[in-house]
Design an enzyme around this catalytic site. Structure first.
Site, PDB file in Angstrom:
ATOM      1  N   CYS A 228       0.875  -1.175   0.000  1.00 24.50           N
ATOM      2  CA  CYS A 228       0.000   0.000   0.000  1.00 24.50           C
ATOM      3  C   CYS A 228       0.908   1.220   0.000  1.00 24.50           C
ATOM      4  O   CYS A 228       1.641   1.452   0.972  1.00 24.50           O
ATOM      5  CB  CYS A 228      -0.915   0.009   1.217  1.00 24.50           C
ATOM      6  SG  CYS A 228      -1.919   1.507   1.348  1.00 24.50           S
TER       7      CYS A 228
ATOM      8  N   CYS B 233      -4.891   6.654  -3.732  1.00 25.65           N
ATOM      9  CA  CYS B 233      -4.234   5.349  -3.754  1.00 25.65           C
ATOM     10  C   CYS B 233      -2.812   5.540  -4.268  1.00 25.65           C
ATOM     11  O   CYS B 233      -2.610   5.982  -5.406  1.00 25.65           O
ATOM     12  CB  CYS B 233      -4.996   4.373  -4.651  1.00 25.65           C
ATOM     13  SG  CYS B 233      -4.233   2.732  -4.737  1.00 25.65           S
TER      14      CYS B 233
END
Length: 269
Positions: free
Chosen positions: A71, A203
């Protein structure tokens, strides 16, 4: 359990210092803690644990309890969190499920080195859309649209969910990005995140993937500003390769929101 709530460009996380390795979180407990109305609320949980070869190991869980290899925004928050916790300083090395990474503090922003983007595939026809694809630690599909107003923006989550679960990307599925207002050095984008199963504010791995895809499509160069839904900018730099990209860097904000503690037993039924 003590925790810190952080966000990276609006992508929010529950940060946990588990350097003593005393914590055991089930998928169900992760999901409950991340629930917006019944828990702390977050897109995911980042756990810091010891590493024999680096400053720490980063473990990442999506809000549905699934474990993810990487991530980007969570990794930047992990670097800031490690510094705030007094675990490390200077150039920081850490391990993730997708491999070794490096990070450093650049004033009020965090830069991480994320290695390579691979698995490039351009201009596929999927679920009635022209889709490109790359893996930036985790898989990302990208649709490129002109302008910022179209029916695809209105139906983005619905369209993205079809692509996320399409036969082409089974069994693991994919994250899905809508890229718009693309210039020679900037992109605006939206992301539907696998494991969160809806659109998120930003993101980091999505920014990496769309930047590399845009470069291979001849839209941008090797330095790109990615504008998120929340208005923050993530900076991506890389070196173009036939398979995707090497020397990939992601820079952006990583902000501590608040600190707290929670009685885990209250969430276990």
């Amino acid at each position: 359990m003590e925790f810190v709530k952080m966000h990276g460009a609006g992508n929010d996380f529950i940060m946990i210092n588990d350097m003593d390795e005393s914590l055991d979180l089930s998928a169900e407990l992760v999901s409950v803690l991340c629930a917006r109305h019944f828990g702390i609320g977050a897109d995911g949980i980042v756990i810091l644990r010891p590493s024999s070869i680096s400053d720490f190991t980063m473990i990442y869980y999506n809000s549905d309890g699934s474990r993810a290899g990487m991530c980007g925004n969570g990794a930047r928050c992990a670097v800031r969190f490690a510094v705030n916790e007094g675990l490390t300083t200077g150039t920081i090395s850490f391990q993730s499920d997708s491999g070794a990474m490096m990070g450093r503090v650049r004033d009020d922003r965090i830069e991480i080195s994320v290695g390579e983007v691979r698995g490039l595939s351009l201009n596929m026809e999927i679920e009635g859309e022209r889709v490109s694809y790359a893996v930036a630690g985790v898989p990302h599909a990208a649709i490129f649209e002109e302008g910022s107003v179209s029916s695809l923006h209105t139906n983005f989550v619905e369209v993205a969910r079809k692509i996320r679960y399409s036969e082409r990307f089974k069994p693991e599925g994919t994250n899905v990005n809508l890229v718009y207002d693309a210039g020679s050095s900037s992109l605006s984008y939206r992301t539907y995140e696998r494991g969160v199963e809806t659109e998120t504010m930003a993101c980091g791995t999505g920014a990496l993937a769309i930047s590399v895809i845009a470069g291979h499509l001849g839209i941008t160069g090797e330095l790109v500003e990615c504008r998120t839904v929340g208005g923050d900018v993530l900076e991506v730099s890389y070196r173009k390769e036939a398979y995707g990209a090497s020397n990939c860097f992601l820079t952006g904000p990583a902000v501590e929101i608040f600190r707290g503690s929670v009685d885990i037993s209250e969430f276990i039924k």
